[in-house]
Write a protein that holds these residues in place. Structure first.
Motif, PDB file in Angstrom:
ATOM      1  N   GLY A  82       0.836  -1.311   0.047  1.00 27.47           N
ATOM      2  CA  GLY A  82      -0.015   0.046   0.087  1.00 27.47           C
ATOM      3  C   GLY A  82       0.903   1.093  -0.019  1.00 27.47           C
ATOM      4  N   PRO A  83       0.025   2.351   0.174  1.00 27.35           N
ATOM      5  CA  PRO A  83       1.150   3.848   0.067  1.00 27.35           C
ATOM      6  C   PRO A  83       1.767   4.113   1.261  1.00 27.35           C
ATOM      7  N   ASP A  84       1.337   3.496   2.305  1.00 35.42           N
ATOM      8  CA  ASP A  84       1.899   3.561   3.510  1.00 35.42           C
ATOM      9  C   ASP A  84       2.876   2.502   4.001  1.00 35.42           C
ATOM     10  N   PRO A  85       4.306   2.795   3.952  1.00 35.74           N
ATOM     11  CA  PRO A  85       5.249   1.436   4.002  1.00 35.74           C
ATOM     12  C   PRO A  85       5.032   1.192   5.404  1.00 35.74           C
ATOM     13  N   ALA A  86       5.051   2.000   6.195  1.00 30.44           N
ATOM     14  CA  ALA A  86       5.033   1.611   7.749  1.00 30.44           C
ATOM     15  C   ALA A  86       3.723   0.673   8.231  1.00 30.44           C
ATOM     16  N   LEU A  87       2.682   0.932   7.442  1.00 27.14           N
ATOM     17  CA  LEU A  87       1.321   0.195   7.712  1.00 27.14           C
ATOM     18  C   LEU A  87       1.500  -1.057   6.867  1.00 27.14           C
ATOM     19  N   HIS A  88       1.512  -0.828   5.460  1.00 25.73           N
ATOM     20  CA  HIS A  88       1.286  -1.933   4.693  1.00 25.73           C
ATOM     21  C   HIS A  88       2.510  -2.669   3.976  1.00 25.73           C
ATOM     22  N   GLY A  89       3.605  -2.213   4.198  1.00 24.22           N
ATOM     23  CA  GLY A  89       4.884  -2.570   3.859  1.00 24.22           C
ATOM     24  C   GLY A  89       5.217  -2.132   2.555  1.00 24.22           C
ATOM     25  N   THR A  90       6.143  -2.691   1.799  1.00 24.41           N
ATOM     26  CA  THR A  90       6.842  -2.060   0.560  1.00 24.41           C
ATOM     27  C   THR A  90       6.526  -3.001  -0.644  1.00 24.41           C
ATOM     28  N   GLU A  91       6.764  -2.589  -1.893  1.00 19.84           N
ATOM     29  CA  GLU A  91       6.649  -3.314  -2.879  1.00 19.84           C
ATOM     30  C   GLU A  91       7.775  -4.608  -2.967  1.00 19.84           C
ATOM     31  N   THR A  92       8.903  -4.175  -2.351  1.00 22.70           N
ATOM     32  CA  THR A  92       9.997  -5.077  -2.474  1.00 22.70           C
ATOM     33  C   THR A  92       9.441  -6.207  -1.499  1.00 22.70           C
ATOM     34  N   ASP A  93       8.776  -6.063  -0.447  1.00 23.04           N
ATOM     35  CA  ASP A  93       8.563  -7.164   0.573  1.00 23.04           C
ATOM     36  C   ASP A  93       7.598  -7.845  -0.089  1.00 23.04           C
ATOM     37  N   CYS A  94       6.599  -7.277  -0.960  1.00 20.95           N
ATOM     38  CA  CYS A  94       5.653  -8.162  -1.642  1.00 20.95           C
ATOM     39  C   CYS A  94       6.258  -9.112  -2.775  1.00 20.95           C
ATOM     40  N   LEU A  95       7.042  -8.660  -3.664  1.00 22.23           N
ATOM     41  CA  LEU A  95       7.978  -9.435  -4.481  1.00 22.23           C
ATOM     42  C   LEU A  95       8.779 -10.356  -3.853  1.00 22.23           C
ATOM     43  N   ALA A  96       9.357 -10.376  -2.664  1.00 18.23           N
ATOM     44  CA  ALA A  96      10.011 -11.500  -2.142  1.00 18.23           C
ATOM     45  C   ALA A  96       9.190 -12.455  -1.476  1.00 18.23           C
ATOM     46  N   VAL A  97       8.070 -12.160  -1.415  1.00 16.09           N
ATOM     47  CA  VAL A  97       7.049 -13.479  -0.996  1.00 16.09           C
ATOM     48  C   VAL A  97       6.992 -14.298  -2.318  1.00 16.09           C
ATOM     49  N   LEU A  98       6.934 -13.575  -3.378  1.00 15.05           N
ATOM     50  CA  LEU A  98       6.579 -14.273  -4.706  1.00 15.05           C
ATOM     51  C   LEU A  98       7.671 -15.448  -4.966  1.00 15.05           C
ATOM     52  N   HIS A  99       9.100 -14.915  -4.495  1.00 17.33           N
ATOM     53  CA  HIS A  99      10.168 -15.698  -4.705  1.00 17.33           C
ATOM     54  C   HIS A  99       9.830 -16.797  -3.897  1.00 17.33           C
ATOM     55  N   ARG A 100       9.157 -16.912  -2.802  1.00 17.39           N
ATOM     56  CA  ARG A 100       9.419 -18.053  -2.043  1.00 17.39           C
ATOM     57  C   ARG A 100       7.991 -18.984  -2.192  1.00 17.39           C
ATOM     58  N   MET A 101       7.246 -18.645  -3.160  1.00 17.42           N
ATOM     59  CA  MET A 101       6.121 -19.597  -3.462  1.00 17.42           C
ATOM     60  C   MET A 101       6.563 -20.653  -4.192  1.00 17.42           C
ATOM     61  N   ARG A 102       6.050 -21.760  -3.794  1.00 16.72           N
ATOM     62  CA  ARG A 102       6.305 -23.188  -4.409  1.00 16.72           C
ATOM     63  C   ARG A 102       4.902 -23.849  -5.070  1.00 16.72           C
ATOM     64  N   PRO A 103       5.135 -24.706  -5.765  1.00 17.55           N
ATOM     65  CA  PRO A 103       3.868 -25.297  -6.827  1.00 17.55           C
ATOM     66  C   PRO A 103       2.845 -25.533  -5.773  1.00 17.55           C
ATOM     67  N   GLY A 104       1.570 -25.153  -5.837  1.00 17.27           N
ATOM     68  CA  GLY A 104       0.496 -25.578  -4.864  1.00 17.27           C
ATOM     69  C   GLY A 104       0.302 -24.571  -4.179  1.00 17.27           C
ATOM     70  N   GLY A 105       1.236 -23.743  -3.725  1.00 13.83           N
ATOM     71  CA  GLY A 105       1.024 -22.790  -2.524  1.00 13.83           C
ATOM     72  C   GLY A 105       0.144 -21.342  -3.015  1.00 13.83           C
ATOM     73  N   ARG A 106      -0.575 -21.010  -1.963  1.00 13.14           N
ATOM     74  CA  ARG A 106      -1.595 -20.043  -2.297  1.00 13.14           C
ATOM     75  C   ARG A 106      -1.119 -18.785  -1.633  1.00 13.14           C
ATOM     76  N   GLY A 107      -1.844 -17.596  -2.158  1.00 12.33           N
ATOM     77  CA  GLY A 107      -1.374 -16.339  -1.363  1.00 12.33           C
ATOM     78  C   GLY A 107      -2.702 -15.276  -1.524  1.00 12.33           C
ATOM     79  N   LEU A 108      -2.782 -14.585  -0.697  1.00 11.00           N
ATOM     80  CA  LEU A 108      -3.450 -13.380  -0.668  1.00 11.00           C
ATOM     81  C   LEU A 108      -2.751 -12.004  -0.263  1.00 11.00           C
ATOM     82  N   VAL A 109      -2.917 -11.031  -1.658  1.00 10.24           N
ATOM     83  CA  VAL A 109      -2.252  -9.833  -1.393  1.00 10.24           C
ATOM     84  C   VAL A 109      -3.445  -8.814  -1.117  1.00 10.24           C
ATOM     85  N   LEU A 110      -3.143  -8.072  -0.174  1.00 11.47           N
ATOM     86  CA  LEU A 110      -4.001  -6.849   0.313  1.00 11.47           C
ATOM     87  C   LEU A 110      -3.463  -5.754  -0.107  1.00 11.47           C
ATOM     88  N   PHE A 111      -4.401  -4.923  -0.925  1.00 19.25           N
ATOM     89  CA  PHE A 111      -3.881  -3.559  -1.340  1.00 19.25           C
ATOM     90  C   PHE A 111      -4.471  -2.533  -0.211  1.00 19.25           C
TER      91      PHE A 111
END
Length: 644
Positions: free
Chosen positions: A57-86
């Motif tokens: 989101g727009p507030d890094p202190a509250l929502h986190g940063t784009e870098t943190d969101c992309l880092a989670v995608l690197h840790r995804m394995r086949p069959g894993g699910r995710g929910l991204v909140l904006f």
């Protein structure tokens, strides 16, 4: 939509939920996970039977940063699910910044939906897959399609959705351009209106200054006259005689000395005041004659009465005075206001002066202080009542009534009086609104006046004018939410910054959840209401963060909303229309309490009921419900069943 509505349809086969949000969000109170699903925090690989939560989101202190969101995608394995909140609002969602990373890591978005929270506005469920999966519909169920059919469906929907979005964007650009042109066109009009208001204010200041100068001259003249009268011998003699008459025993012996002193204090003989000294000597002689004629017995019960031919005819004695004196009103030739209202305390209701039809004024008077302005007294009404706004209804100028033909060019005197009324209102610093509830061509002269705002809407409908049996509950709900006179008044109030009449619809829910199950049930019932409460009062607000994030006030203490609903029994099933129907019944009836009866009475006044919605002041009185009707409170029955 709630977070649980988006998440729970995708928990089939999931045993672990990982919270990977690095900001200040605590999502646990929002999830309401089943007991067989564990919740973990931290960084870890997300494999099959696992679901990760991430925010952006727009507030890094509250929502986190784009870098943190992309880092989670690197840790995804086949069959894993995710929910991204904006945390971005829907129109500003930067989904284009994530699409490339999602495609690179073979992550397919299955469903996206808006969220009803103040700091979370949307969410998207995705899955790490090596083959194309069928998308999900709005309810979270997979669409029956496989392989090539799924690809065709996604491609077709993308092209058609882009077509619709492009037309909407073009329409938005046109509206923005029209708004800018209208604002530029209104600029000179606003400048002229400002100059007119300034000139009117200067004229009003000069008029008030002249009136103040005349009043000061008059006060000075009256003060001189009072000083002259207080120093006159006649007034001093009269005071001495009245004092002696009130207390003959003590004041009568001093009267000769007082009269003699007044006579000695007069000017020399031959002056203009010598005649006043002769009058004193005459009064003194009369007093000596009355005293010598008294018997000795009068000392024990003296009676002092000053009689003269001039005073006895105007001042009757106590024995002959009538018990009541009726003073006849003397007409002064002025035109008085038949009825006007004003508020001497801080206002909690909208006060308007209106050129309104009789029916509209009667409908609006239920929720606002309404003063109808007539052509002969409109300026005086504005001066005396200090309204929040002047409201001119177009139908009042085109139909029958005192303002008929105003703005049509057929009544120039009425056009002039309306312009003077607008000028007077602007000089008082108040807003002028045109309520255009008909075609503008019916009174084209009104559009040439400088209005602060124009409201294009009808006069609305009073719920009391509907028939619940004939119109049905759904019609009552539609009118309550969008077409009632209270909604129209709210639109007026927001434009002039006055108290909002819709504040009278605020409801407080009283509850006492005991465990996590009660908290989840209370949250679901409150957020599921079509007419959401304004506040929730509980003994302990712990665990109700989702209600706070949805914009509700959660606290302890006494209710502050005008209406109170008791939900302490959380085992009771409550439909999503409960508070909406209760408020419809209250606004329809004007009752102090709405509830149910053993006989299932519906939409009728009853002497006793089980309260479901109670006025806060009535609840705070502490009187038991069985005594409410005897104390004059109105009780209205609602059974909760649709009429057949």
């Amino acid at each position: 939509m709630r977070l649980t509505d988006l998440l729970h349809p995708h928990l089939d086969g999931v045993t672990t939920v990982v919270d990977a949000t690095d900001g200040g969000l605590d999502l646990e109170p929002y999830l309401h996970l089943p007991g067989d699903i564990a919740l973990h925090h931290g960084e870890r690989d997300i494999g099959e039977n696992e679901l990760v939560l991430v925010s952006y989101g727009p507030d890094p202190a509250l929502h986190g940063t784009e870098t943190d969101c992309l880092a989670v995608l690197h840790r995804m394995r086949p069959g894993g699910r995710g929910l991204v909140l904006f945390g971005h609002p829907g129109p500003e969602l930067p989904y284009h910044r994530l699409i490339d990373a999602l495609v690179t890591h073979h992550c397919q978005v299955l469903r996206a939906a808006p969220l009803d929270y103040e700091h979370l506005h949307a969410g998207a469920v995705f899955v790490r897959t090596d083959e194309l999966l069928p998308p999900h519909d709005w309810s979270g169920r997979p669409v029956p399609a496989e392989g090539f059919a799924t690809a065709l469906r996604i491609a077709d929907e993308y092209v058609l959705a882009d077509l619709v979005s492009r037309s909407l964007r073009a329409r938005l650009l046109d509206l923005e351009r029209d708004a800018e042109e209208a604002e530029r066109a209104r600029g000179p009009v606003h400048e002229d209106g400002l100059a007119e208001r300034l000139a009117a204010a200067v004229r009003e200041k000069d008029r008030l200054a002249a009136a103040l100068h005349r009043a000061r001259d008059r006060v000075g003249l009256l003060e001189a006259r009072v000083a002259m009268l207080e120093g006159s011998t006649s007034l001093r003699v009269g005071r001495a005689l009245v004092s002696a008459a009130r207390s003959p025993r003590h004041a009568a012996p001093r009267l000769p000395r007082e009269l003699y002193g007044l006579w000695r204090a007069r000017a020399k003989p031959g002056s203009a005041s010598a005649s006043a000294g002769a009058g004193v000597r005459e009064l003194y002689g009369r007093w000596r004659g009355r005293v010598t004629s008294r018997s000795a017995s009068s000392r024990t019960a003296p009676e002092w009465r000053v009689t003269s031919r001039s005073t006895s005819s105007r001042t009757p004695s106590r024995r002959t005075a009538p018990e009541t004196a009726v003073r006849e009103a003397v007409p002064d030739g002025r035109m008085h206001l038949a009825h006007r209202a004003f508020a001497s305390l801080p206002r909690d209701r909208l006060v308007i002066t209106g050129v309104l039809t009789e029916a509209t004024a009667a409908d609006l008077a239920a929720d606002a202080v309404v003063n109808r302005a007539l052509p002969h007294d409109g300026r005086l009404v504005v001066q005396r009542t200090d309204p929040d706004a002047l409201v001119v209804q177009l139908s009042a100028c085109t139909g029958d009534g005192p303002w008929s033909l105003t703005g049509t060019g057929l009544a120039p005197d009425l056009d002039r009086r309306l312009a003077e009324l607008i000028t007077e209102t602007r000089a008082a610093g108040r807003s002028c609104l045109l309520w255009r509830d008909g075609p503008a061509s019916a009174a084209p002269g009104l559009t040439r006046l400088a209005w602060d705002a124009v409201l294009d809407a009808d006069a609305g409908v009073r719920l009391a004018s509907l028939d619940p049996a004939a119109d049905g509950r759904e019609r009552l709900r539609e009118v309550f939410r969008a077409d009632s006179t209270r909604v129209r008044l709210s639109q007026l109030a927001r434009r002039v910054g006055a108290p909002d009449p819709l504040d009278e619809r605020r409801v407080c829910v009283l509850a006492a959840p005991q465990d996590r199950a009660d908290i989840a049930r209370l949250t679901a019932q409150v957020l599921g209401q079509r007419h959401r409460p304004a506040e929730v009062v509980v003994p302990d607000p712990t665990g109700l963060d989702e209600l706070t994030a949805a914009g509700l006030t959660v606290r302890t203490g006494d209710p502050l909303a005008p209406w109170v609903a008791d939900w302490t029994d959380l085992t009771e099933d409550r439909p999503d229309t409960l508070l909406l129907d209760l408020m419809c019944a209250q606004e329809y009836s004007g009752a102090d309490a709405v509830g149910s009866t053993p006989a299932a009475d519906d939409y009728t006044f009853v002497p006793e009921l089980r309260p479901l919605l109670v006025r806060r002041s009535l609840l705070a009185s502490g009187a038991p419900p069985e005594t409410w009707a005897r104390h004059g409170h109105r009780l209205f029955a609602w059974c909760g069943k649709e009429p057949t």
